[in-house]
Write an enzyme that holds these catalytic residues in place. Sequence first.
Site, PDB file in Angstrom:
ATOM      1  N   VAL A 127       0.903  -1.152   0.000  1.00 40.63           N
ATOM      2  CA  VAL A 127       0.000   0.000   0.000  1.00 40.63           C
ATOM      3  C   VAL A 127       0.940   1.199   0.000  1.00 40.63           C
ATOM      4  CG1 VAL A 127      -1.698   1.328   1.308  1.00 40.63           C
ATOM      5  CG2 VAL A 127      -1.916  -1.153   1.175  1.00 40.63           C
ATOM      6  N   PRO A 128       1.046   1.890  -1.131  1.00 42.82           N
ATOM      7  CA  PRO A 128       2.106   2.898  -1.311  1.00 42.82           C
ATOM      8  C   PRO A 128       1.828   4.235  -0.614  1.00 42.82           C
ATOM      9  CG  PRO A 128       0.780   2.764  -3.283  1.00 42.82           C
ATOM     10  CD  PRO A 128       0.267   1.698  -2.352  1.00 42.82           C
ATOM     11  N   CYS A 129       1.869   4.221   0.718  1.00 41.86           N
ATOM     12  CA  CYS A 129       1.618   5.454   1.462  1.00 41.86           C
ATOM     13  C   CYS A 129       2.753   6.457   1.271  1.00 41.86           C
ATOM     14  CB  CYS A 129       1.371   5.153   2.932  1.00 41.86           C
ATOM     15  SG  CYS A 129       2.645   4.191   3.732  1.00 41.86           S
ATOM     16  N   HIS A 130       3.872   6.010   0.718  1.00 37.48           N
ATOM     17  CA  HIS A 130       4.954   6.954   0.431  1.00 37.48           C
ATOM     18  C   HIS A 130       4.569   7.955  -0.660  1.00 37.48           C
ATOM     19  CE1 HIS A 130       5.603   3.660  -2.457  1.00 37.48           C
ATOM     20  NE2 HIS A 130       6.077   4.590  -3.260  1.00 37.48           N
TER      21      HIS A 130
END
Length: 159
Positions: A127-130
Site C-alpha cells: 500500500v504505497p503510502c509513500h
Amino acid sequence: CRKTSLGTLLIAGTPKGLCLVRLGSGEKALEADLKMEFPKASFHKEDTALAKWADALAAYAEGQADWPLLPLDISGTAFQAKVWAALRAIPRGQTATYGDIAKAIGLPKAHRAVANACAANPVALAVPCHRVLPASGGTGGYRWGTARKKKLLALEEQD
C-alpha cells in the site's frame, strides 16, 4: 526477508495475501517483532507464494520492476480500508496530498484521519503510502523513515 537498498524487507502473509510488510535495519530485529506481534502464528520461511511476493517487492524497491499489485489480507477499520484502496489507486510516479485522498473517499475534511490511516498501514510498499505528501510541501513523515520515503519517490520519478 530480503535485503534491499531500503534496508531489510520482511513480509508475512496468509493463503489470502500479504498481512504485514516492514522495512528495518536487520532481519533478527524484524523477525523478533513479528513473533511478538503474532505469538500464535506458525512461521514458514519456504512458502512459495510469500517468496514470490517478497521477490516482487524487493525488485520494486531496487527499481528493477514496476510496483506490484499484490493480494492483501489486512484488517483495519472501514475508513482505513477506503484510504488504503485509494492509495493503491495512485499511479506509480504520481503523488497526492492527504486532502486529495480525503476528497477521493468522499470525506474532504478528513485529511488528518487519512494521515493516521497512512501511519497505520501494515503493509509497507504494498500500500504505497509513500506517495502521499502534505499540502504544505515537503515529503512529510513516513513510518519507515523519511530517507526511505525520499528514496522511493526518487525511484518512481526515474520512469
